[in-house]
Design a protein around this motif. Sequence first.
Motif, mmCIF file in Angstrom:
data_model
loop_
_atom_site.group_PDB
_atom_site.id
_atom_site.type_symbol
_atom_site.label_atom_id
_atom_site.label_comp_id
_atom_site.label_asym_id
_atom_site.label_seq_id
_atom_site.Cartn_x
_atom_site.Cartn_y
_atom_site.Cartn_z
ATOM 1 N N GLU A 1 2.554 -1.213 4.502
ATOM 2 C CA GLU A 1 2.453 0.224 4.285
ATOM 3 C C GLU A 1 3.872 0.757 4.129
ATOM 4 N N LYS B 1 -4.302 4.017 3.906
ATOM 5 C CA LYS B 1 -3.587 2.737 3.930
ATOM 6 C C LYS B 1 -3.966 1.912 5.153
ATOM 7 N N ASP C 1 4.143 -1.700 8.970
ATOM 8 C CA ASP C 1 4.211 -0.268 8.695
ATOM 9 C C ASP C 1 5.697 0.072 8.704
ATOM 10 N N CYS D 1 -6.025 -1.699 5.438
ATOM 11 C CA CYS D 1 -5.472 -2.875 6.132
ATOM 12 C C CYS D 1 -6.402 -3.353 7.240
ATOM 13 N N LEU E 1 0.829 -1.206 0.000
ATOM 14 C CA LEU E 1 0.000 0.000 0.000
ATOM 15 C C LEU E 1 0.861 1.253 0.000
ATOM 16 N N GLU E 2 0.668 2.061 -1.035
ATOM 17 C CA GLU E 2 1.419 3.294 -1.205
ATOM 18 C C GLU E 2 0.476 4.482 -1.095
#
Length: 152
Positions: free
Chosen positions: A109, A42, A83, A46, A34-35
């Motif tokens: 992330e 993001k 993350d 999730c 995820l960008e």
Amino acid sequence: MPETLTLRLPDLAATEALAARAAALARPGDALLLEGPLGAGKSAFCRAFLRAAAGDPALEVPSPSFTLVQGYELPHGPAHHYDLYRLSGPEELEELGWEEAREGIVLVEWPDRLGWLMPEDALRIALAPLEGGDARAARLFGWGARLAGLAG
């Protein structure tokens, strides 16, 4: 160039619905990357993915911003939510159990921190906030034929 799917997600419910579709298609060994900028959704994606995959809409899904990784036991195997915002590069992933986590599903992330560890077969999700509120644009690519199942 890989096939790309572009979606307009008008609200949080649309983001959660996309995450639920992804959870239904995901299988062990998958990576979802995820960008997007801070506040793009993001973590919301999730959280919704993990709740859908667990079949538990009340599942507690804390942000891994400080722990860097959170693990979950799901009906179809383990999942890990990373993350990587605070990481400087892929060298730091070994101590976070990256290799073992790849046997299950990983949600990442800030995947730019993965460097050479970036899975080539991942589903890449780029989120961008739109005109205020919870609206966002999503650009997805990867996952081959499964990508079409995310269109909704």
